[in-house]
Design a protein around this motif. Structure first.
Motif, PDB file in Angstrom:
ATOM      1  N   PHE A  79       0.816  -1.217   0.000  1.00 13.45           N
ATOM      2  CA  PHE A  79       0.000   0.000   0.000  1.00 13.45           C
ATOM      3  C   PHE A  79       0.852   1.270   0.000  1.00 13.45           C
ATOM      4  CE2 PHE A  79       0.748  -1.454   4.309  1.00 13.45           C
ATOM      5  CZ  PHE A  79       1.405  -0.348   4.846  1.00 13.45           C
ATOM      6  N   SER A  81       3.319   4.281  -0.973  1.00 14.07           N
ATOM      7  CA  SER A  81       3.708   5.027  -2.170  1.00 14.07           C
ATOM      8  C   SER A  81       5.020   5.763  -1.943  1.00 14.07           C
ATOM      9  CB  SER A  81       2.620   6.061  -2.493  1.00 14.07           C
ATOM     10  OG  SER A  81       1.348   5.528  -2.301  1.00 14.07           O
ATOM     11  N   ASN A 220       0.320   6.742  20.179  1.00 14.32           N
ATOM     12  CA  ASN A 220      -0.931   6.751  19.426  1.00 14.32           C
ATOM     13  C   ASN A 220      -1.102   5.415  18.716  1.00 14.32           C
ATOM     14  OD1 ASN A 220      -1.276   9.416  20.138  1.00 14.32           O
ATOM     15  ND2 ASN A 220      -0.355  10.210  18.248  1.00 14.32           N
ATOM     16  N   LEU A 224      -5.122   1.222   9.112  1.00 12.85           N
ATOM     17  CA  LEU A 224      -5.191   1.513   7.680  1.00 12.85           C
ATOM     18  C   LEU A 224      -6.465   0.830   7.179  1.00 12.85           C
ATOM     19  CD1 LEU A 224      -3.661   2.681   5.176  1.00 12.85           C
ATOM     20  CD2 LEU A 224      -2.718   0.392   4.854  1.00 12.85           C
ATOM     21  N   LEU A 257      -6.575   5.842   9.243  1.00 10.86           N
ATOM     22  CA  LEU A 257      -5.878   6.319   8.043  1.00 10.86           C
ATOM     23  C   LEU A 257      -6.492   5.660   6.818  1.00 10.86           C
ATOM     24  CD1 LEU A 257      -2.200   6.127   9.379  1.00 10.86           C
ATOM     25  CD2 LEU A 257      -3.520   8.214   8.961  1.00 10.86           C
ATOM     26  N   LYS A 258      -7.057   6.502   5.966  1.00  4.49           N
ATOM     27  CA  LYS A 258      -7.752   5.994   4.776  1.00  4.49           C
ATOM     28  C   LYS A 258      -6.737   5.582   3.710  1.00  4.49           C
ATOM     29  CE  LYS A 258     -10.614   7.989   1.096  1.00  4.49           C
ATOM     30  NZ  LYS A 258     -11.992   8.459   1.227  1.00  4.49           N
ATOM     31  N   LYS A 260      -4.934   5.441   0.483  1.00  8.45           N
ATOM     32  CA  LYS A 260      -4.889   6.316  -0.698  1.00  8.45           C
ATOM     33  C   LYS A 260      -4.193   5.547  -1.820  1.00  8.45           C
ATOM     34  CE  LYS A 260      -5.981  10.105  -0.591  1.00  8.45           C
ATOM     35  NZ  LYS A 260      -7.334  10.634  -0.932  1.00  8.45           N
ATOM     36  N   ASN A 264       1.041   3.109  -5.856  1.00  5.70           N
ATOM     37  CA  ASN A 264       1.417   1.931  -5.061  1.00  5.70           C
ATOM     38  C   ASN A 264       0.841   0.657  -5.692  1.00  5.70           C
ATOM     39  OD1 ASN A 264      -1.273   1.462  -3.885  1.00  5.70           O
ATOM     40  ND2 ASN A 264      -0.880   3.395  -2.801  1.00  5.70           N
ATOM     41  N   LYS A 295      -8.497  11.181  16.130  1.00 10.49           N
ATOM     42  CA  LYS A 295      -7.900  12.227  15.281  1.00 10.49           C
ATOM     43  C   LYS A 295      -8.261  12.040  13.808  1.00 10.49           C
ATOM     44  CE  LYS A 295      -3.456  13.287  15.949  1.00 10.49           C
ATOM     45  NZ  LYS A 295      -1.959  13.210  15.844  1.00 10.49           N
ATOM     46  N   TYR A 297      -6.652  13.061  10.543  1.00 14.44           N
ATOM     47  CA  TYR A 297      -5.367  13.574  10.070  1.00 14.44           C
ATOM     48  C   TYR A 297      -5.615  14.270   8.729  1.00 14.44           C
ATOM     49  CZ  TYR A 297      -0.450  13.664   8.826  1.00 14.44           C
ATOM     50  OH  TYR A 297       0.812  14.073   8.463  1.00 14.44           O
ATOM     51  N   ASP A 318      -5.123  17.142  14.478  1.00 19.12           N
ATOM     52  CA  ASP A 318      -3.677  17.180  14.310  1.00 19.12           C
ATOM     53  C   ASP A 318      -3.248  18.642  14.167  1.00 19.12           C
ATOM     54  OD1 ASP A 318      -1.377  15.049  14.031  1.00 19.12           O
ATOM     55  OD2 ASP A 318      -0.869  16.671  12.666  1.00 19.12           O
ATOM     56  N   TYR A 328       1.589  11.526   2.294  1.00 14.38           N
ATOM     57  CA  TYR A 328       0.252  11.461   1.719  1.00 14.38           C
ATOM     58  C   TYR A 328       0.128  12.135   0.378  1.00 14.38           C
ATOM     59  CZ  TYR A 328      -1.498   8.636   5.277  1.00 14.38           C
ATOM     60  OH  TYR A 328      -1.698   7.550   6.062  1.00 14.38           O
ATOM     61  N   ALA A 331       0.908   9.614  -2.019  1.00 20.13           N
ATOM     62  CA  ALA A 331      -0.124   8.576  -2.161  1.00 20.13           C
ATOM     63  C   ALA A 331      -1.397   9.132  -2.798  1.00 20.13           C
ATOM     64  CB  ALA A 331      -0.432   7.965  -0.794  1.00 20.13           C
TER      65      ALA A 331
HETATM   66  O1  V47 Z   1       1.817   3.229   8.952  1.00 16.58           O
HETATM   67  C1  V47 Z   1       1.222   4.548   4.162  1.00 16.58           C
HETATM   68  C2  V47 Z   1       0.033   4.850   6.355  1.00 16.58           C
HETATM   69  C3  V47 Z   1       1.220   5.455   8.186  1.00 16.58           C
HETATM   70  C4  V47 Z   1      -0.427   4.808   2.778  1.00 16.58           C
HETATM   71  O2  V47 Z   1       0.576   9.243  15.488  1.00 16.58           O
HETATM   72  C5  V47 Z   1      -0.872   4.993   4.080  1.00 16.58           C
HETATM   73  O3  V47 Z   1      -0.096  11.296  15.337  1.00 16.58           O
HETATM   74  C6  V47 Z   1      -2.952   5.428   3.303  1.00 16.58           C
HETATM   75  O4  V47 Z   1       1.182   6.660  11.215  1.00 16.58           O
HETATM   76  N1  V47 Z   1      -2.595   5.237   2.014  1.00 16.58           N
HETATM   77  C7  V47 Z   1       2.252   6.455   8.696  1.00 16.58           C
HETATM   78  N2  V47 Z   1      -2.120   5.310   4.340  1.00 16.58           N
HETATM   79  C8  V47 Z   1       1.589   7.740   9.159  1.00 16.58           C
HETATM   80  C9  V47 Z   1       1.126   7.677  10.597  1.00 16.58           C
HETATM   81  C10 V47 Z   1       0.599   8.896  11.270  1.00 16.58           C
HETATM   82  C11 V47 Z   1       0.107   9.934  10.538  1.00 16.58           C
HETATM   83  C12 V47 Z   1      -0.365  11.047  11.219  1.00 16.58           C
HETATM   84  C13 V47 Z   1      -0.335  11.158  12.580  1.00 16.58           C
HETATM   85  C14 V47 Z   1       0.183  10.098  13.329  1.00 16.58           C
HETATM   86  C15 V47 Z   1       0.230  10.205  14.803  1.00 16.58           C
HETATM   87  C16 V47 Z   1       0.640   8.945  12.669  1.00 16.58           C
HETATM   88  O5  V47 Z   1       0.726   5.923   6.936  1.00 16.58           O
HETATM   89  C17 V47 Z   1       1.678   4.063   7.857  1.00 16.58           C
HETATM   90  C18 V47 Z   1       0.556   3.574   6.982  1.00 16.58           C
HETATM   91  O6  V47 Z   1      -0.497   3.051   7.741  1.00 16.58           O
HETATM   92  N3  V47 Z   1       0.165   4.819   4.892  1.00 16.58           N
HETATM   93  N4  V47 Z   1       0.883   4.536   2.849  1.00 16.58           N
HETATM   94  C19 V47 Z   1      -1.348   4.926   1.707  1.00 16.58           C
HETATM   95  N5  V47 Z   1      -1.026   4.714   0.424  1.00 16.58           N
END
Ligand code: V47
Length: 369
Positions: A79, A81, A220, A224, A257-258, A260, A264, A295, A297, A318, A328, A331
């Protein structure tokens, strides 16, 4: 009894709604019924009831920036990118000095948190990353350092030959204040094998967070969603988190986390609708009755959807971000250069009917705007 809930005609939904209104915990089976049967407006009302218990009419945000030290990664999640193998022309890697230069660009800005997360670089262990934290700490002692997903932690601690607990204690000593929620993806083992085969296991992710909590490092959690999982997988994921939180109380917030789809290996799946996003925020808020915050994001989901989510149980948007994250936009998020001024976040929150509160990383109020 809430008049609106009184008008629910489906007996099972009515029972569940009454339970939620009375502050009782719902079961996995009831969570599943909410996902499958409840209309969106009802979910909004029920999630709002739970949200108000935790934060009343307030919605939180913080003044933060991100650092993504590298996109070189030993893993190859389908998943993702963002990751590139070492040697790839599109890979990057910042030195400690370059990272400190980024930190210094915020010297005159009122940021309270740096969020550091990136690829799992093959070469570096806990001392390389720990010394980075101590340099940041030395330069700006008051800045909260939220750093490294459980996957990065597993790799850097194991590479240095330490058990998890000792490794986390060493990193705390270097300056680690809290751990972000990344790397959880989806806990179901079969699905995990399919979307991120070689990555640290679900049990290990949970163990790292449990250990962190036990030594006073809060964290936190994420999920996904919107790829190949079913509602039952989402409930299973949240149930594992709810059970852990019952024991430790160490999670600050949950961040759906949606998925995207751009750039990928799972692009063919497309993306779920905003209806699904709102449904998911609401059920998360209701089911995770021991998580103080949910949250949205916004760099991932977009400003408007994040604003809408506030009526579906979300109480945290956030931060200001200041155009410091690429994960993001790579992605396919429409927020290509994510940055928001405090005034704009406050406007979005007020327009949705809530009181904007700037928070620190542990959700202590910094200022009510
Ligand atoms: O673990 C990666 C995700 C995460 C894609 O703790 C994707 O405050 C969607 O964890 N489509 C990392 N999701 C980001 C993250 C995060 C973000 C914001 C705040 C906090 C916090 C933590 O991003 C990865 C994965 O699950 N991710 N690629 C994608 N194509």
């Amino acid at each position: 009894m809430n008049n609106l809930i009184y008008h629910i005609t489906d007996g099972r939904l009515k029972d569940i709604a009454e339970k939620i209104e009375a502050g009782k915990r719902i079961s996995a089976e009831e969570g599943l019924i909410l996902y499958k049967e409840a209309e969106l407006p009802l979910l909004g009302i029920l999630a709002g009831i739970v949200k108000r218990r935790f934060s009343g009419n307030r919605v939180f945000f913080n003044n933060n920036f991100h650092i993504e030290p590298t996109n070189k990664c030993v893993y190859n999640c389908r998943f993702c990118s963002y990751h590139k193998p070492e040697g790839d022309p599109d890979s990057w890697e910042y030195s400690h000095e370059q990272i400190l230069d980024i930190v210094k660009t915020f010297d005159s800005k009122p940021v309270t948190e740096v969020h550091i997360v990136g690829g799992v670089h093959p070469a570096y262990d806990i001392h390389y990353w720990g010394s980075l934290l101590s340099k940041i700490r030395k330069h700006r002692p008051q800045l909260h350092i939220k750093a490294f997903s459980a996957i990065e932690l597993d790799y850097m601690i194991t590479k240095a030959g330490f058990p998890i607990e000792e490794g986390l204690k060493i990193l705390k000593e270097y300056g680690l204040d809290s751990i972000p929620g990344g790397g959880a993806e989806i806990f179901d083992e079969e699905l995990r094998k399919h979307i991120c085969d070689d990555k640290s296991s679900s049990d290990l992710w949970l163990k790292i967070h449990e250990t962190a909590h036990s030594i006073g490092i809060p964290s936190n959690a994420t999920i996904l969603y919107g790829h190949i999982e079913t509602y039952a997988h989402r409930i299973d994921h949240m149930e594992r988190l709810r059970n852990l939180q019952d024991r430790t109380k160490g999670f600050n917030c949950f961040i759906p986390l949606k998925f995207k789809k751009a750039n990928n290996n799972m692009s063919y799946l497309g993306e779920v609708s905003i209806i699904e996003d709102l449904r998911n925020y609401a059920v998360s808020r209701i089911f995770l009755d021991n998580f103080p915050h949910i949250k949205a994001y916004w760099p991932m989901i977009g400003k408007e959807a994040a604003q809408l989510s506030l009526s579906f149980g979300v109480d945290d948007m956030d931060g200001t971000i200041d155009d410091t994250t690429r994960i993001y936009s790579m992605a396919g998020s429409k927020e290509e250069s994510p940055a928001m001024k405090t005034e704009e976040i406050c406007h979005l929150i007020r327009e949705a009917g809530f009181i904007p509160v700037e928070r620190d990383s542990l959700y202590n109020p910094v200022k009510e705007w």
